[in-house]
Design a protein around this motif. Structure first.
Motif, short mmCIF file in Angstrom:
data_model
loop_
_atom_site.label_atom_id
_atom_site.label_comp_id
_atom_site.label_asym_id
_atom_site.label_seq_id
_atom_site.Cartn_x
_atom_site.Cartn_y
_atom_site.Cartn_z
N HIS A 179 0.86 -1.05 0.19
CA HIS A 179 0.00 -0.07 0.09
C HIS A 179 0.97 1.14 0.01
O HIS A 179 1.54 1.48 0.80
CB HIS A 179 -0.85 0.18 1.25
N ILE A 180 0.89 2.17 -0.86
CA ILE A 180 1.35 3.49 -0.99
C ILE A 180 0.67 4.58 0.13
O ILE A 180 -0.42 4.40 0.18
CB ILE A 180 1.66 4.05 -2.32
N SER A 181 1.59 5.24 0.71
CA SER A 181 0.95 6.14 1.93
C SER A 181 0.39 7.20 1.00
O SER A 181 0.78 7.54 0.14
CB SER A 181 2.00 6.13 2.79
N VAL A 240 2.59 10.63 -0.81
CA VAL A 240 4.03 9.96 -1.63
C VAL A 240 3.87 10.69 -3.02
O VAL A 240 5.03 10.76 -3.70
CB VAL A 240 4.11 8.61 -1.34
N TYR A 269 -4.84 2.19 6.40
CA TYR A 269 -3.61 1.50 5.57
C TYR A 269 -4.00 2.38 4.05
O TYR A 269 -4.96 2.37 3.63
CB TYR A 269 -3.93 0.02 5.40
N LEU A 299 4.22 -0.26 -9.02
CA LEU A 299 4.43 0.35 -7.86
C LEU A 299 5.64 1.23 -8.00
O LEU A 299 5.99 2.41 -7.85
CB LEU A 299 4.64 -0.57 -6.73
N LEU A 346 6.10 5.35 -8.50
CA LEU A 346 7.18 6.06 -7.60
C LEU A 346 8.10 6.68 -8.67
O LEU A 346 8.54 7.85 -8.42
CB LEU A 346 7.89 5.17 -6.64
N VAL A 405 12.13 -2.03 -4.49
CA VAL A 405 10.77 -2.55 -4.48
C VAL A 405 10.87 -4.26 -4.50
O VAL A 405 10.26 -4.82 -3.72
CB VAL A 405 9.68 -1.87 -5.26
N SER A 414 8.16 -4.22 4.38
CA SER A 414 7.36 -3.10 4.97
C SER A 414 5.96 -3.41 5.22
O SER A 414 5.36 -4.24 4.17
CB SER A 414 7.37 -1.89 4.37
N HIS A 465 1.80 -2.40 6.19
CA HIS A 465 1.20 -1.19 5.64
C HIS A 465 0.82 0.25 6.39
O HIS A 465 1.11 1.03 5.59
CB HIS A 465 -0.69 -1.79 5.49
N VAL A 488 2.11 2.88 8.29
CA VAL A 488 3.56 3.52 8.93
C VAL A 488 3.43 4.69 9.82
O VAL A 488 2.59 5.34 9.46
CB VAL A 488 4.65 4.05 7.65
N THR A 521 9.89 2.81 -0.33
CA THR A 521 9.23 2.02 -1.31
C THR A 521 7.61 2.40 -1.05
O THR A 521 6.82 1.71 -1.04
CB THR A 521 9.12 0.58 -1.12
N GLY A 522 7.38 3.84 -1.23
CA GLY A 522 6.04 4.39 -1.29
C GLY A 522 5.33 4.53 0.27
O GLY A 522 4.29 4.73 0.47
N HIS A 523 6.29 4.19 1.43
CA HIS A 523 5.72 4.21 2.64
C HIS A 523 6.31 5.58 3.45
O HIS A 523 7.52 5.61 3.53
CB HIS A 523 6.17 3.20 3.74
N SER A 524 5.42 6.45 3.71
CA SER A 524 5.65 7.45 4.78
C SER A 524 4.79 8.08 5.29
O SER A 524 3.45 7.59 5.46
CB SER A 524 5.91 8.61 3.59
#
Lengths: 219, 161
Positions: free
Chosen positions: A2-4, A7, A94, A148, A152, A166, B22, B24, B26, B95-98
């Motif tokens: 899951h991308i936050s 971002v 999430y 993904l 990014l 990744v 990682s 989900h 964060v 990798t997309g987590h912040s």
């Protein structure tokens, strides 16, 4: 996977949302009445599977299962994954709501791709079936990682480095999902082949065929 | 037997190798204590975000401080000089987590008392708590309710046609 929130750049978010809406529209159109329970069941599986973290010693892993969902649902994986991700974002924070479209594309698009790539191989022989199942599971994670990375990259412009990170992070998940999906497919082919599209009566008509069988037995 | 052992081996290798994957959710949490800003970063309560960059950003979007979390996911630093706005602590877990956490200007200039600290810790625990069974069951329930609704609408449409 899951991308936050915060971002991705706005163009990537908008593109993700547009593709997700298109995918969901096609998926909803393709779901027939007899298929709805399967979609709900697999959406629930996806919703729960992403939550379960298995901790063994210092390590931890969790399943995504977009490979098996894609194999069984095809385009209907889009609405199933959309609902599951939406509920995860609302209930557990999430991913997030603004990034929901991108996350749907990252997980649902590979699911649809493995459906068309590996479904024709299922049921031909036991070995080929387990191989196709394993490739679906691992392939879906591989493709998800690739999308993904691309998302990014479009934001940060360092594709190779991002892609390597990744992929490296997701290799164990690819292998686990490959094994799990391979076993799932073999199991389903033995006990409930009707749920797999194209097997015996196929999932679109299994209810009708059972009713017909029941009527015959009664006679 | 040979193949079974191979499968078990594969699974074990994957689980051991998966330690850096990682999760989900964060989380970065920050509070002020004795003139220092304390931060804790994790993927949920148990798995700490190690060696992850932290940025401290003011209201204008200027990065006023940068650092990296330690093995426990912690990073402590002195309150930057001449801060005249709220601060946002941004964790980049890769990798997309912040994740971000906002510290108000009042919190930065007023020495924190014990009550305030206890309230912050309570907030942190609430934030880090995992999904409750009720929420999980609720989510599954909603999925099946939606399926029922879709089924009903489809049936109604079919009957109309």
């Amino acid at each position: 996977m899951h991308i936050s929130e915060g971002v991705l750049s706005a163009p990537v978010l908008v593109s993700g949302a547009v593709i997700a809406v298109a995918g969901c529209a096609i998926g909803l159109k393709k779901i027939d009445y007899d298929h709805i329970v399967h979609v709900a069941m697999l959406a629930a599986v996806f919703f729960v599977a992403s939550l379960i973290h298995v901790n063994i010693g210092p390590s931890s892993a969790h399943l995504i299962l977009n490979g098996i969902i894609g194999l069984l649902l095809g385009f209907a994986a889009f609405p199933a994954i959309f609902i599951a991700l939406l509920l995860q974002a609302v209930f557990f924070q999430y991913g997030g709501l603004t990034v929901l479209g991108a996350n749907v594309v990252i997980m649902a698009l590979p699911a649809v791709m493995v459906h068309y790539l590996f479904l024709p191989l299922l049921g031909k022989s036991p070995r080929l079936s387990i191989a196709a199942g394993a490739l679906s599971g691992a392939g879906a994670i591989f493709l998800s990682s690739l999308i993904l990375s691309a998302a990014l990259w479009l934001t940060e412009k360092n594709f190779f480095e991002t892609c390597v990170l990744v992929m490296a992070a997701n290799i164990p998940i690819m292998i686990i999902e490959g094994i799990v999906t391979g076993f799932c497919v073999t199991f389903l082919l033995k006990v409930y082949p009707e749920i797999i599209p194209g097997q015996k009566n196929g999932n679109t008509s299994d209810r009708k065929s059972r009713i017909e069988k029941g009527q015959k037995n009664e006679v | 037997m040979k193949y079974k052992a191979l499968w078990v081996l594969c699974v074990l290798i994957c689980l051991v190798a998966a330690k850096d994957v990682s999760a989900h959710k964060v989380i970065v949490f920050a509070w002020v204590e004795d003139g220092m800003i304390h931060t804790e970063s994790s993927f949920g309560s148990k798995k700490k975000a190690k060696d992850c960059p932290i940025q401290v950003i003011d209201e204008k979007g200027t990065v006023v401080h940068e650092g990296v979390t330690d093995d426990q996911g912690n990073y402590v630093f002195k309150i930057p000089d001449q801060v005249d706005s709220d601060l946002v602590i941004r964790l980049d877990a890769g990798t997309g987590h912040s994740a971000t956490w906002k510290l108000s200007h009042d919190e930065l200039v007023t020495p924190g008392d014990e009550n305030h600290l206890a309230a912050s810790m309570e907030e942190k625990q609430k934030f880090e708590s995992g999904p409750s069974p009720l929420k999980i069951m609720g989510g599954i329930g909603i999925i099946f309710l939606l399926a029922l609704l879709t089924g009903y609408l489809r049936k109604k449409k079919k009957t109309h046609d």
